[in-house]
Scaffold this motif. Structure first.
Motif, short mmCIF file in Angstrom:
data_model
loop_
_atom_site.label_atom_id
_atom_site.label_comp_id
_atom_site.label_asym_id
_atom_site.label_seq_id
_atom_site.Cartn_x
_atom_site.Cartn_y
_atom_site.Cartn_z
N PHE A 37 0.85 -1.18 0.00
CA PHE A 37 0.00 0.00 0.00
C PHE A 37 0.89 1.24 0.00
N SER A 40 5.13 3.47 0.67
CA SER A 40 5.76 2.24 1.12
C SER A 40 7.25 2.23 0.80
N THR A 41 8.04 1.97 1.82
CA THR A 41 9.49 1.84 1.63
C THR A 41 9.81 0.60 0.81
N THR A 42 9.03 -0.49 1.04
CA THR A 42 9.24 -1.72 0.26
C THR A 42 9.08 -1.40 -1.23
N PHE A 63 7.15 -10.68 12.97
CA PHE A 63 5.93 -10.05 12.44
C PHE A 63 5.43 -8.98 13.42
C1 LIG Z 1 0.85 -10.65 8.24
C2 LIG Z 1 0.93 -9.26 7.65
C3 LIG Z 1 0.75 -9.08 6.28
C4 LIG Z 1 0.84 -7.81 5.71
N1 LIG Z 1 0.69 -7.65 4.35
C5 LIG Z 1 0.83 -6.42 3.80
C6 LIG Z 1 0.73 -6.25 2.39
O1 LIG Z 1 0.51 -7.21 1.62
N2 LIG Z 1 0.88 -4.99 1.89
C7 LIG Z 1 1.14 -3.92 2.71
O2 LIG Z 1 1.29 -2.80 2.20
N3 LIG Z 1 1.22 -4.05 4.05
C8 LIG Z 1 1.09 -5.28 4.61
N4 LIG Z 1 1.19 -5.42 5.97
C9 LIG Z 1 1.49 -4.24 6.78
C10 LIG Z 1 2.95 -3.82 6.61
O3 LIG Z 1 3.86 -4.79 7.08
C11 LIG Z 1 3.23 -2.52 7.37
O4 LIG Z 1 2.23 -1.58 7.10
C12 LIG Z 1 4.56 -1.95 6.99
O5 LIG Z 1 4.80 -0.82 7.78
C13 LIG Z 1 4.61 -1.54 5.55
O6 LIG Z 1 5.92 -1.05 5.34
P1 LIG Z 1 6.46 -0.56 3.95
O7 LIG Z 1 6.82 0.86 4.15
O8 LIG Z 1 7.57 -1.46 3.69
O9 LIG Z 1 5.38 -0.76 2.94
C14 LIG Z 1 1.09 -6.68 6.54
C15 LIG Z 1 1.26 -6.87 7.92
C16 LIG Z 1 1.17 -8.13 8.48
C17 LIG Z 1 1.35 -8.31 9.95
#
Ligand SMILES: Cc1cc2nc3c(=O)[nH]c(=O)nc-3n(C[C@H](O)[C@H](O)[C@H](O)COP(=O)(O)O)c2cc1C
Length: 194
Positions: A37, A40-42, A63
């Motif tokens: 979403f 996102s840093t990812t 997690f």
């Molecule tokens: C089990 C699990 C699954 C997740 N799946 C997603 C996902 O598919 N996409 C996403 O944006 N965030 C997902 N999240 C939330 C992200 O890990 C979290 O918002 C994180 O801060 C996103 O970091 P980023 O900046 O790397 O996107 C999930 C969290 C959990 C606990």
């Protein structure tokens, strides 16, 4: 199928970023779609360096930790790509970005596996681990969900947790519950709802 994994990406300076993500795996098992979403840093890292590592991990503290500000998990270098692997992963898959299906809210990052390695045996399912994963997802949506829904889901998840948890699951659960308590206390009608 959606696999709950720990995704590790890095930027062009080599700074690693760890995030739990649900990865869509094709029926043939050779296509992996990461759906972050925005913002996102990812997403930013994958667009920048075109690689990621999927870590298959049964230590649910990773997690819960990532969702509660505990991101300093031991890493080791990836084997075939320029990347990092979670030291406690049971297995990992190294990915290269193949194409991007852009979207304002949630782009699709389609990747292919370039290498998979096993490190430790999978020892079976555990209900408390499921409870922690579900509670971690609730935490990631805390500000979008009504308090009643959060409370009802936590009450249900606690049943499996209390019956089957080990020390790791209990520790992960405690981190998540602290966030929920802080969230409740921050609500304007906290005194009335509690
Ligand atoms: C089990 C699990 C699954 C997740 N799946 C997603 C996902 O598919 N996409 C996403 O944006 N965030 C997902 N999240 C939330 C992200 O890990 C979290 O918002 C994180 O801060 C996103 O970091 P980023 O900046 O790397 O996107 C999930 C969290 C959990 C606990």
């Amino acid at each position: 199928m959606i696999q709950e994994t720990i995704v590790i990406t890095q930027n062009s300076l080599g700074l690693a970023h760890i995030a739990p993500m649900g990865i869509h795996v094709s029926a043939t098992g050779d296509e992996f779609i990461i759906l972050p979403f925005r913002p996102s840093t990812t997403l930013n890292n994958l667009l920048e360096t075109k690689t990621a590592v999927l870590n298959y991990c049964d230590d649910v503290r990773v997690f819960a930790g990532c969702l509660t500000g505990r991101k300093d998990w031991p890493l080791k270098p990836a084997e075939k790509i320029n990347g990092q692997v979670l030291a406690c992963a049971l297995a990992h898959t190294e990915l290269e970005l193949v194409r991007v299906v852009d979207d304002e809210t949630r782009p699709k990052l389609v990747c292919k596996a370039v290498h998979t390695a096993n490190h430790a045996p999978f020892k079976g399912f555990n209900r408390a681990q499921y409870s922690v994963l579900e509670a971690a997802i609730l935490i990631s949506r805390l500000h979008m969900l009504p308090l009643e829904k959060i409370q009802a889901e936590i009450d249900y998840l606690r049943i499996g947790l209390e019956k089957t948890a080990g020390d790791r699951e209990l520790e992960a659960w405690s981190w998540l519950m602290a966030v929920i308590e802080a969230h409740k206390a921050s609500l304007p009608l906290a005194g009335v709802i509690a």
